[in-house]
Design a protein around this motif. Structure first.
Motif, PDB file in Angstrom:
ATOM      1  N   LEU A  98       2.028 -10.066   2.370  1.00 30.39           N
ATOM      2  CA  LEU A  98       1.349  -8.773   2.375  1.00 30.39           C
ATOM      3  C   LEU A  98      -0.149  -9.026   2.393  1.00 30.39           C
ATOM      4  CD1 LEU A  98       3.442  -6.831  -0.314  1.00 30.39           C
ATOM      5  CD2 LEU A  98       3.408  -6.370   2.148  1.00 30.39           C
ATOM      6  N   GLU A  99      -0.866  -8.226   3.174  1.00 35.52           N
ATOM      7  CA  GLU A  99      -2.312  -8.387   3.262  1.00 35.52           C
ATOM      8  C   GLU A  99      -2.978  -7.668   2.093  1.00 35.52           C
ATOM      9  OE1 GLU A  99      -5.921  -7.337   6.371  1.00 35.52           O
ATOM     10  OE2 GLU A  99      -3.911  -7.736   7.187  1.00 35.52           O
ATOM     11  N   GLU A 100      -3.619  -8.438   1.230  1.00 37.47           N
ATOM     12  CA  GLU A 100      -4.196  -7.868   0.017  1.00 37.47           C
ATOM     13  C   GLU A 100      -5.219  -6.778   0.316  1.00 37.47           C
ATOM     14  OE1 GLU A 100      -7.294  -8.709  -3.546  1.00 37.47           O
ATOM     15  OE2 GLU A 100      -7.248  -9.903  -1.714  1.00 37.47           O
ATOM     16  N   ARG A 101      -6.039  -6.990   1.329  1.00 38.24           N
ATOM     17  CA  ARG A 101      -7.092  -6.013   1.646  1.00 38.24           C
ATOM     18  C   ARG A 101      -6.492  -4.642   1.932  1.00 38.24           C
ATOM     19  NH1 ARG A 101      -8.836  -3.568   5.960  1.00 38.24           N
ATOM     20  NH2 ARG A 101      -7.401  -4.746   7.297  1.00 38.24           N
ATOM     21  N   LYS A 102      -5.415  -4.609   2.685  1.00 41.23           N
ATOM     22  CA  LYS A 102      -4.776  -3.336   3.015  1.00 41.23           C
ATOM     23  C   LYS A 102      -4.169  -2.696   1.766  1.00 41.23           C
ATOM     24  CE  LYS A 102      -3.615  -4.183   7.872  1.00 41.23           C
ATOM     25  NZ  LYS A 102      -2.498  -4.251   8.856  1.00 41.23           N
ATOM     26  N   LEU A 103      -3.533  -3.494   0.933  1.00 38.52           N
ATOM     27  CA  LEU A 103      -2.958  -2.949  -0.302  1.00 38.52           C
ATOM     28  C   LEU A 103      -4.038  -2.261  -1.133  1.00 38.52           C
ATOM     29  CD1 LEU A 103      -0.640  -5.909  -1.389  1.00 38.52           C
ATOM     30  CD2 LEU A 103       0.109  -3.702  -0.461  1.00 38.52           C
ATOM     31  N   ARG A 104      -5.191  -2.898  -1.238  1.00 38.87           N
ATOM     32  CA  ARG A 104      -6.277  -2.331  -2.022  1.00 38.87           C
ATOM     33  C   ARG A 104      -6.812  -1.040  -1.396  1.00 38.87           C
ATOM     34  NH1 ARG A 104     -10.100  -7.404  -3.679  1.00 38.87           N
ATOM     35  NH2 ARG A 104     -11.450  -5.665  -4.289  1.00 38.87           N
ATOM     36  N   VAL A 105      -6.894  -1.004  -0.070  1.00 39.88           N
ATOM     37  CA  VAL A 105      -7.360   0.203   0.620  1.00 39.88           C
ATOM     38  C   VAL A 105      -6.425   1.369   0.338  1.00 39.88           C
ATOM     39  CG1 VAL A 105      -7.622   1.288   2.887  1.00 39.88           C
ATOM     40  CG2 VAL A 105      -8.639  -0.949   2.455  1.00 39.88           C
ATOM     41  N   TYR A 106      -5.115   1.131   0.431  1.00 46.02           N
ATOM     42  CA  TYR A 106      -4.155   2.220   0.256  1.00 46.02           C
ATOM     43  C   TYR A 106      -4.071   2.657  -1.204  1.00 46.02           C
ATOM     44  CZ  TYR A 106      -2.971   0.554   4.915  1.00 46.02           C
ATOM     45  OH  TYR A 106      -3.039   0.153   6.226  1.00 46.02           O
ATOM     46  N   LEU A 107      -4.160   1.715  -2.126  1.00 46.18           N
ATOM     47  CA  LEU A 107      -4.184   2.082  -3.537  1.00 46.18           C
ATOM     48  C   LEU A 107      -5.419   2.928  -3.849  1.00 46.18           C
ATOM     49  CD1 LEU A 107      -3.028  -1.267  -5.177  1.00 46.18           C
ATOM     50  CD2 LEU A 107      -1.845   0.934  -5.342  1.00 46.18           C
ATOM     51  N   CYS A 108      -6.539   2.548  -3.276  1.00 48.59           N
ATOM     52  CA  CYS A 108      -7.778   3.314  -3.477  1.00 48.59           C
ATOM     53  C   CYS A 108      -7.646   4.708  -2.869  1.00 48.59           C
ATOM     54  CB  CYS A 108      -8.945   2.558  -2.856  1.00 48.59           C
ATOM     55  SG  CYS A 108     -10.547   3.358  -3.086  1.00 48.59           S
ATOM     56  N   GLU A 109      -6.984   4.807  -1.740  1.00 45.99           N
ATOM     57  CA  GLU A 109      -6.809   6.099  -1.072  1.00 45.99           C
ATOM     58  C   GLU A 109      -6.008   7.064  -1.941  1.00 45.99           C
ATOM     59  OE1 GLU A 109      -7.509   8.760   1.993  1.00 45.99           O
ATOM     60  OE2 GLU A 109      -8.239   6.682   1.903  1.00 45.99           O
ATOM     61  N   PHE A 110      -4.960   6.572  -2.577  1.00 43.90           N
ATOM     62  CA  PHE A 110      -4.146   7.438  -3.441  1.00 43.90           C
ATOM     63  C   PHE A 110      -4.801   7.651  -4.807  1.00 43.90           C
ATOM     64  CE2 PHE A 110      -0.700   6.074  -0.516  1.00 43.90           C
ATOM     65  CZ  PHE A 110      -0.269   7.335  -0.135  1.00 43.90           C
ATOM     66  N   ASP A 111      -5.578   6.660  -5.265  1.00 41.07           N
ATOM     67  CA  ASP A 111      -6.351   6.780  -6.501  1.00 41.07           C
ATOM     68  C   ASP A 111      -5.496   7.282  -7.664  1.00 41.07           C
ATOM     69  OD1 ASP A 111      -8.590   6.636  -8.109  1.00 41.07           O
ATOM     70  OD2 ASP A 111      -9.260   8.664  -7.631  1.00 41.07           O
ATOM     71  N   SER A 112      -4.390   6.573  -7.897  1.00 39.81           N
ATOM     72  CA  SER A 112      -3.459   6.948  -8.960  1.00 39.81           C
ATOM     73  C   SER A 112      -3.326   5.795  -9.944  1.00 39.81           C
ATOM     74  CB  SER A 112      -2.081   7.288  -8.363  1.00 39.81           C
ATOM     75  OG  SER A 112      -1.088   7.326  -9.354  1.00 39.81           O
ATOM     76  N   ALA A 113      -3.678   6.054 -11.196  1.00 38.88           N
ATOM     77  CA  ALA A 113      -3.624   5.000 -12.206  1.00 38.88           C
ATOM     78  C   ALA A 113      -2.210   4.462 -12.377  1.00 38.88           C
ATOM     79  CB  ALA A 113      -4.150   5.538 -13.538  1.00 38.88           C
TER      80      ALA A 113
END
Length: 253
Positions: free
Chosen positions: A169-184
């Protein structure tokens, strides 16, 4: 006639409106479609929506992924359907989750139920170069969606089996999508679940540090029936989670 069927084969999945625009007349379009259906050149998917057939067999010649993508202009495949598309579905389901900005009435065709799901956003949605008639979430977005809504991933056990087969899994993409949803809580669940498979995924320590930092301080549950507590993530998980991860080669962790 020949020119029309060639054009329809290029579209693959189309509506009565598409054929009307092609012929310039509604009645002509209806007559043309009726003729093609009788001759086995076109099949009806649902009211006013059609697909070309395989000339050799006379059966529907398009994939369920193409059908799902053509339902609305903004439609794309997500959750377990996307996991299947990428080749990591553990089981094949007869239910296809279709995200769209506009709603549609669910329907069944050829043993598949096409179900509407409100699109959260279209970040990470793309058309594969070799499959331009399909719109689907990329693998990293698919993983995040499945963790965010585990029931639409086929349940926790199915999700674990899917994650077990993903090599990278590409870490950069995971971080982008997690940031997009912004859910703790999504950060928390993602960090916990991916940590179980990190011997293979090899995500950097920084990724899990971010997941912990962005998680909330309150205690959460991975699933409603979770009873076993993991203090590192302040998360309750099903007490049998390790047994759910046992494959023929033994436990994964």
């Amino acid at each position: 006639m020949k020119d029309y069927i060639q054009k329809l084969h290029k579209k693959r999945v189309f509506s009565l409106k598409d054929v009307t625009m092609m012929t310039g007349n509604l009645n002509t379009a209806k007559s043309l479609l009726a003729s093609y259906i009788r001759r086995g050149l076109v099949c009806r998917i649902r009211t006013n929506h059609y697909a070309v057939t395989d000339i050799a067999t006379g059966i529907c010649g398009v994939s369920k992924y193409e059908i799902a993508t053509a339902i609305t202009p903004s439609a794309y495949i997500s959750h377990h359907g996307a996991m299947e598309y990428h080749g990591y579905g553990h089981q094949l389901f007869n239910r296809m989750m279709v995200c769209s900005e506009t709603g549609f009435r669910g329907f069944s065709f050829d043993g598949i139920d096409y179900v509407y799901h409100k699109s959260a956003n279209d970040v990470g949605v793309y058309s594969p170069a070799m499959d331009s008639h399909v719109r689907v979430t990329d693998l990293e977005r698919t993983v995040i969606d499945c963790i965010r809504e585990i029931k639409y991933a086929g349940g926790l056990e199915e999700l674990l089996h899917c994650l077990e087969t993903i090599p990278y899994l590409e870490e950069r993409k995971l971080r982008v999508y997690l940031c997009e949803f912004d859910s703790a809580i999504l950060y928390k669940k993602t960090g916990f679940l991916l940590s179980l498979f990190n011997d293979r995924l090899e995500l950097p320590t920084d990724f899990f540090d971010i997941c912990r930092k962005c998680s909330n301080a309150s205690v959460s549950k991975l699933t409603p029936e979770s009873t076993e507590y993991f203090s590192e993530w302040k998360l309750y998980v099903p007490e049998n989670i390790h047994s759910l991860m046992i494959q023929e080669g033994g436990p994964l962790v």
